[in-house]
Design a protein around this motif. Structure first.
Motif, PDB file in Angstrom:
ATOM      1  N   MET A 144      41.700  35.567  47.385  1.00 29.40           N
ATOM      2  CA  MET A 144      40.666  35.945  46.294  1.00 29.40           C
ATOM      3  C   MET A 144      39.583  36.666  46.769  1.00 29.40           C
ATOM      4  SD  MET A 144      38.806  32.882  44.373  1.00 29.40           S
ATOM      5  CE  MET A 144      40.448  31.856  43.642  1.00 29.40           C
ATOM      6  N   PRO A 145      38.943  37.553  45.824  1.00 31.03           N
ATOM      7  CA  PRO A 145      37.740  38.131  46.158  1.00 31.03           C
ATOM      8  C   PRO A 145      36.592  37.214  46.429  1.00 31.03           C
ATOM      9  CG  PRO A 145      39.119  39.427  44.687  1.00 31.03           C
ATOM     10  CD  PRO A 145      39.683  38.112  44.727  1.00 31.03           C
ATOM     11  N   LEU A 193      37.745  37.032  38.917  1.00 28.87           N
ATOM     12  CA  LEU A 193      38.926  37.921  39.420  1.00 28.87           C
ATOM     13  C   LEU A 193      39.944  37.081  39.871  1.00 28.87           C
ATOM     14  CD1 LEU A 193      36.733  40.546  41.280  1.00 28.87           C
ATOM     15  CD2 LEU A 193      37.416  40.650  39.257  1.00 28.87           C
ATOM     16  N   LYS A 194      39.819  35.728  40.365  1.00 30.16           N
ATOM     17  CA  LYS A 194      40.628  34.839  40.650  1.00 30.16           C
ATOM     18  C   LYS A 194      41.323  35.386  42.007  1.00 30.16           C
ATOM     19  CE  LYS A 194      40.134  31.195  37.678  1.00 30.16           C
ATOM     20  NZ  LYS A 194      39.787  29.927  38.234  1.00 30.16           N
ATOM     21  N   MET A 195      42.647  35.326  42.148  1.00 32.53           N
ATOM     22  CA  MET A 195      43.203  35.820  43.126  1.00 32.53           C
ATOM     23  C   MET A 195      43.665  37.340  43.195  1.00 32.53           C
ATOM     24  SD  MET A 195      43.905  33.568  45.403  1.00 32.53           S
ATOM     25  CE  MET A 195      44.956  34.354  46.338  1.00 32.53           C
ATOM     26  N   ASP A 196      43.978  37.948  42.018  1.00 34.86           N
ATOM     27  CA  ASP A 196      44.376  39.306  42.143  1.00 34.86           C
ATOM     28  C   ASP A 196      43.695  40.290  41.202  1.00 34.86           C
ATOM     29  OD1 ASP A 196      46.676  38.804  43.945  1.00 34.86           O
ATOM     30  OD2 ASP A 196      47.589  37.623  42.247  1.00 34.86           O
ATOM     31  N   GLY A 197      42.647  39.721  40.734  1.00 39.72           N
ATOM     32  CA  GLY A 197      42.057  40.719  39.654  1.00 39.72           C
ATOM     33  C   GLY A 197      41.153  41.608  40.330  1.00 39.72           C
ATOM     34  N   SER A 198      40.757  42.540  39.403  1.00 40.09           N
ATOM     35  CA  SER A 198      39.867  43.884  39.682  1.00 40.09           C
ATOM     36  C   SER A 198      39.434  44.452  38.548  1.00 40.09           C
ATOM     37  CB  SER A 198      40.669  44.511  40.738  1.00 40.09           C
ATOM     38  OG  SER A 198      41.505  45.452  39.871  1.00 40.09           O
ATOM     39  N   TRP A 199      38.079  45.111  38.777  1.00 41.76           N
ATOM     40  CA  TRP A 199      37.595  46.035  37.744  1.00 41.76           C
ATOM     41  C   TRP A 199      37.648  47.402  38.250  1.00 41.76           C
ATOM     42  CZ3 TRP A 199      36.132  45.425  32.679  1.00 41.76           C
ATOM     43  CH2 TRP A 199      35.954  44.123  32.057  1.00 41.76           C
ATOM     44  N   VAL A 200      38.082  48.474  37.466  1.00 38.18           N
ATOM     45  CA  VAL A 200      37.767  49.768  37.802  1.00 38.18           C
ATOM     46  C   VAL A 200      37.121  50.388  36.867  1.00 38.18           C
ATOM     47  CG1 VAL A 200      39.782  49.884  39.202  1.00 38.18           C
ATOM     48  CG2 VAL A 200      40.031  50.577  36.691  1.00 38.18           C
ATOM     49  N   THR A 201      36.244  51.541  37.062  1.00 33.37           N
ATOM     50  CA  THR A 201      35.484  52.377  36.298  1.00 33.37           C
ATOM     51  C   THR A 201      36.108  53.702  36.378  1.00 33.37           C
ATOM     52  OG1 THR A 201      33.684  52.671  38.056  1.00 33.37           O
ATOM     53  CG2 THR A 201      33.398  50.931  36.456  1.00 33.37           C
ATOM     54  N   LEU A 202      36.391  54.275  35.224  1.00 33.78           N
ATOM     55  CA  LEU A 202      36.930  55.633  35.031  1.00 33.78           C
ATOM     56  C   LEU A 202      36.497  56.417  33.921  1.00 33.78           C
ATOM     57  CD1 LEU A 202      40.457  53.854  34.743  1.00 33.78           C
ATOM     58  CD2 LEU A 202      39.668  54.958  36.963  1.00 33.78           C
ATOM     59  N   ARG A 203      36.642  57.589  34.000  1.00 34.30           N
ATOM     60  CA  ARG A 203      36.238  58.590  32.834  1.00 34.30           C
ATOM     61  C   ARG A 203      37.162  58.224  31.654  1.00 34.30           C
ATOM     62  NH1 ARG A 203      36.398  61.646  37.131  1.00 34.30           N
ATOM     63  NH2 ARG A 203      38.625  62.666  36.334  1.00 34.30           N
ATOM     64  N   PRO A 204      36.824  58.331  30.282  1.00 38.43           N
ATOM     65  CA  PRO A 204      37.664  58.231  29.338  1.00 38.43           C
ATOM     66  C   PRO A 204      38.971  58.996  29.498  1.00 38.43           C
ATOM     67  CG  PRO A 204      35.388  58.030  28.515  1.00 38.43           C
ATOM     68  CD  PRO A 204      35.462  58.601  29.963  1.00 38.43           C
ATOM     69  N   GLY A 219      34.600  31.733  50.366  1.00 41.88           N
ATOM     70  CA  GLY A 219      35.933  31.407  50.079  1.00 41.88           C
ATOM     71  C   GLY A 219      36.542  31.367  51.362  1.00 41.88           C
ATOM     72  N   THR A 220      38.089  31.539  51.609  1.00 40.13           N
ATOM     73  CA  THR A 220      38.814  31.224  52.755  1.00 40.13           C
ATOM     74  C   THR A 220      38.285  32.077  53.813  1.00 40.13           C
ATOM     75  OG1 THR A 220      40.825  30.591  51.396  1.00 40.13           O
ATOM     76  CG2 THR A 220      41.309  31.569  53.463  1.00 40.13           C
ATOM     77  N   MET A 221      38.096  33.482  53.477  1.00 41.75           N
ATOM     78  CA  MET A 221      37.850  34.359  54.833  1.00 41.75           C
ATOM     79  C   MET A 221      36.584  33.862  55.169  1.00 41.75           C
ATOM     80  SD  MET A 221      37.694  38.578  54.533  1.00 41.75           S
ATOM     81  CE  MET A 221      36.536  38.525  53.006  1.00 41.75           C
ATOM     82  N   TRP A 222      35.296  33.612  54.632  1.00 42.87           N
ATOM     83  CA  TRP A 222      34.102  33.537  55.253  1.00 42.87           C
ATOM     84  C   TRP A 222      33.799  32.282  55.665  1.00 42.87           C
ATOM     85  CZ3 TRP A 222      32.904  37.875  57.170  1.00 42.87           C
ATOM     86  CH2 TRP A 222      33.193  38.959  56.463  1.00 42.87           C
ATOM     87  N   ALA A 223      34.809  31.194  54.933  1.00 43.44           N
ATOM     88  CA  ALA A 223      34.684  30.058  55.597  1.00 43.44           C
ATOM     89  C   ALA A 223      35.395  30.056  57.131  1.00 43.44           C
ATOM     90  CB  ALA A 223      35.400  28.640  54.769  1.00 43.44           C
ATOM     91  N   ALA A 224      36.464  30.615  57.162  1.00 38.75           N
ATOM     92  CA  ALA A 224      37.105  30.566  58.569  1.00 38.75           C
ATOM     93  C   ALA A 224      36.180  31.271  59.698  1.00 38.75           C
ATOM     94  CB  ALA A 224      38.336  31.399  58.571  1.00 38.75           C
ATOM     95  N   ALA A 280      45.657  21.127  50.500  1.00 42.13           N
ATOM     96  CA  ALA A 280      47.091  20.788  49.609  1.00 42.13           C
ATOM     97  C   ALA A 280      46.828  19.766  48.676  1.00 42.13           C
ATOM     98  CB  ALA A 280      48.209  20.425  50.624  1.00 42.13           C
ATOM     99  N   ALA A 281      45.825  19.019  49.058  1.00 43.41           N
ATOM    100  CA  ALA A 281      45.433  17.917  48.136  1.00 43.41           C
ATOM    101  C   ALA A 281      44.817  18.401  46.714  1.00 43.41           C
ATOM    102  CB  ALA A 281      44.308  16.873  48.636  1.00 43.41           C
ATOM    103  N   GLU A 282      44.293  19.516  46.792  1.00 37.83           N
ATOM    104  CA  GLU A 282      43.839  20.155  45.362  1.00 37.83           C
ATOM    105  C   GLU A 282      44.823  20.981  44.531  1.00 37.83           C
ATOM    106  OE1 GLU A 282      40.954  22.811  46.448  1.00 37.83           O
ATOM    107  OE2 GLU A 282      39.893  21.444  48.338  1.00 37.83           O
ATOM    108  N   GLY A 283      45.953  21.179  45.318  1.00 33.18           N
ATOM    109  CA  GLY A 283      47.159  21.823  44.549  1.00 33.18           C
ATOM    110  C   GLY A 283      47.166  23.100  44.995  1.00 33.18           C
ATOM    111  N   ARG A 284      46.194  23.427  45.795  1.00 32.34           N
ATOM    112  CA  ARG A 284      46.043  25.129  45.952  1.00 32.34           C
ATOM    113  C   ARG A 284      45.740  25.248  47.500  1.00 32.34           C
ATOM    114  NH1 ARG A 284      40.485  26.248  43.276  1.00 32.34           N
ATOM    115  NH2 ARG A 284      40.004  24.380  43.927  1.00 32.34           N
ATOM    116  N   PRO A 285      46.764  25.274  48.352  1.00 31.82           N
ATOM    117  CA  PRO A 285      46.964  25.343  49.827  1.00 31.82           C
ATOM    118  C   PRO A 285      46.420  26.729  50.168  1.00 31.82           C
ATOM    119  CG  PRO A 285      49.072  25.270  49.120  1.00 31.82           C
ATOM    120  CD  PRO A 285      48.117  24.800  47.747  1.00 31.82           C
ATOM    121  N   ARG A 286      45.324  26.687  51.256  1.00 32.43           N
ATOM    122  CA  ARG A 286      44.757  28.015  51.674  1.00 32.43           C
ATOM    123  C   ARG A 286      45.031  27.787  52.908  1.00 32.43           C
ATOM    124  NH1 ARG A 286      45.062  28.691  46.971  1.00 32.43           N
ATOM    125  NH2 ARG A 286      43.308  29.502  45.427  1.00 32.43           N
TER     126      ARG A 286
END
Length: 251
Positions: A1-2, A67-78, A162-167, A232-238
């Motif tokens: 997750m971002p 963004l949750k786990m897999d979300g992203s925003w991109v900016t483009l030209r029309p 999140g997971t990365m910076w907590a570690a 795991a107790a939260e139902g979301r093991p990391r």
């Protein structure tokens, strides 16, 4: 997750691309808001709050996304080709000069601007935004019997980590991820280290000491990096990564 640093960079990119632009087309591809049309409104800004994104449109409405786990925003030209398939798009904001597309977003909702504080009122102090060290330490300390790895990731304590910076924070502190919050010797220093980690990430500084390195050795002592599943107790093991030598488990 971002995590908070990636979300803040996304907010700044959307802010640069859209602020001041009059929307000519909008699509929100979620059932609850599929009929909402913000075309004709002017985007007044995008900000990050922890891992949440708030894009303010006109004087009344805010597009709240996550963004949750897999979300992203991109900016483009029309008209520019999208980097992901159309069925993955959840939000489209288009002006004469720019098209912003949100893919696989975990949250897409339109809320009154007056409801922003209520919607995100559960969040703790923002490590990269509205910061209050005393409140952050107080909130973290209430998780007395919880493992510190899980408590750090609780957004009601510290928003943005999140997971990365907590570690990485726990490695710097020499604290095993399963250590009870009540047994952590210096929560204030831990909060400061966590904030510094995200600030450095914004500047693209530093390297990962333990995160996603379970098949390598510790950069400090040479011991093999380990990985355990937590939450795991939260139902979301990391995955929690750590060095068993530099971060010994409390007996």
């Amino acid at each position: 997750m971002p995590e908070g640093d990636a979300v803040l960079r996304t907010a700044r990119r959307l802010d640069r691309a859209l602020t001041g632009a009059v929307l000519t087309r909008t699509e929100l591809r979620v059932p609850r808001f599929a009929t909402v049309d913000l075309a004709g409104e002017t985007v007044t800004g995008t900000i990050a709050r922890g891992k949440h994104l708030l894009t303010r449109v006109g004087t009344e409405w805010t597009l709240h996304t996550h963004l949750k786990m897999d979300g992203s925003w991109v900016t483009l030209r029309p008209g520019q080709r999208w980097p992901k398939p159309a069925h993955a798009a959840r939000a489209i904001l288009e002006s004469d000069a720019t098209q912003a597309v949100g893919f696989l977003l975990g949250i897409v909702e339109v809320i009154p601007q007056s409801a922003e504080a209520t919607t995100l009122g559960h969040l703790g102090p923002d490590l990269l935004g509205d910061w209050d060290e005393e409140e952050a330490v107080r909130r973290l300390s209430t998780h007395t019997d919880e493992p510190i790895f899980d408590a750090l990731r609780d957004q009601t304590s510290l928003a943005g980590i999140g997971t990365m910076w907590a570690a990485e924070t726990l490695f710097t502190m020499g604290v095993h991820p399963t250590t009870r919050v009540a047994d952590v010797p210096d929560l204030r220093r831990m909060v400061r280290v966590a904030r510094l980690k995200l600030q450095q990430a914004m500047d693209r500084r530093g390297t990962m000491a333990v995160y996603a390195r379970e098949r390598t050795t510790c950069l400090r002592c040479g011991a093999p990096i380990r990985r355990i599943e937590m939450g795991a107790a939260e139902g979301r093991p990391r995955p929690a990564y750590f060095c068993p030598s530099c971060q010994p488990e409390r007996s």
